[in-house]
Design an enzyme around this catalytic site. Structure first.
Site, PDB file in Angstrom:
ATOM      1  N   ASN A 256      -0.632 -67.283   7.919  1.00 20.14           N
ATOM      2  CA  ASN A 256      -1.797 -68.008   8.413  1.00 20.14           C
ATOM      3  C   ASN A 256      -1.595 -69.510   8.169  1.00 20.14           C
ATOM      4  O   ASN A 256      -1.469 -69.934   7.026  1.00 20.14           O
ATOM      5  CB  ASN A 256      -3.039 -67.493   7.674  1.00 20.14           C
ATOM      6  CG  ASN A 256      -4.276 -68.294   7.934  1.00 20.14           C
ATOM      7  OD1 ASN A 256      -4.338 -69.108   8.845  1.00 20.14           O
ATOM      8  ND2 ASN A 256      -5.282 -68.067   7.122  1.00 20.14           N
TER       9      ASN A 256
ATOM     10  N   CYS B   3      -8.092 -65.934   5.128  1.00 20.29           N
ATOM     11  CA  CYS B   3      -7.210 -64.875   4.617  1.00 20.29           C
ATOM     12  C   CYS B   3      -7.496 -64.563   3.147  1.00 20.29           C
ATOM     13  O   CYS B   3      -7.128 -63.499   2.654  1.00 20.29           O
ATOM     14  CB  CYS B   3      -5.755 -65.247   4.836  1.00 20.29           C
ATOM     15  SG  CYS B   3      -5.288 -66.867   4.229  1.00 20.29           S
TER      16      CYS B   3
END
Length: 152
Positions: free
Chosen positions: A115, A123
């Protein structure tokens, strides 16, 4: 070349980068691996303001413009992450089910790890099946801190 800015808040130091008016990275490690020109653009100013509001507990959804580069599967996982509500957590297994890959929790974990815009694509809200904090690119202490920010 990307424009960049080091954002320093309490326990977290982040590098925010931008290209063509869109945020491309918000990372808290390996700054040396990113080439950028130290410049505060309108998109970076917006990102800083939104992060300030998030850390103050006043912002639950980000609106800064993003340009996320990744595979189709990674983008699917990142879009699913955005749908995990503020202050809540999901397991890697639940996230795999959200992207129609019920046995693909390892692939989901890998996409989660890549990410490019931590916090904005949350996340940190993904935990182990046993409820323990596992696997966070920013370090587990940062993950724990972000979850605490969202509890208060």
């Amino acid at each position: 070349m990307k424009n960049g800015y080091i954002y320093d808040f309490a326990k977290i130091k982040l590098l925010i980068t931008e290209e063509n008016g869109n945020i491309t990275n918000i990372i808290c490690r390996n700054f040396d691996s990113v080439t950028y020109e130290n410049k505060e653009t309108p998109a970076i100013k917006q990102a800083k303001q939104e992060l300030d509001e998030y850390f103050a507990g006043n912002l639950k959804e980000f609106t800064m413009p993003l340009d996320l580069k990744g595979t189709d599967f990674q983008k699917k996982v990142w879009n699913a992450l955005i749908n995990v509500p503020y202050g809540e957590t999901r397991t890697y297994k639940q996230l795999a089910e959200m992207v129609d890959s019920p046995k693909g929790f390892r692939a989901v974990g890998s996409a989660n790890n890549r990410n490019p815009v931590m916090i904005v694509v949350p996340c940190h809200r993904i935990i182990g099946t046993d409820g323990k904090l596992v696997g966070y690119a920013g370090g587990l202490n940062v993950k724990e801190y972000l979850l605490e920010v969202e509890k208060s």
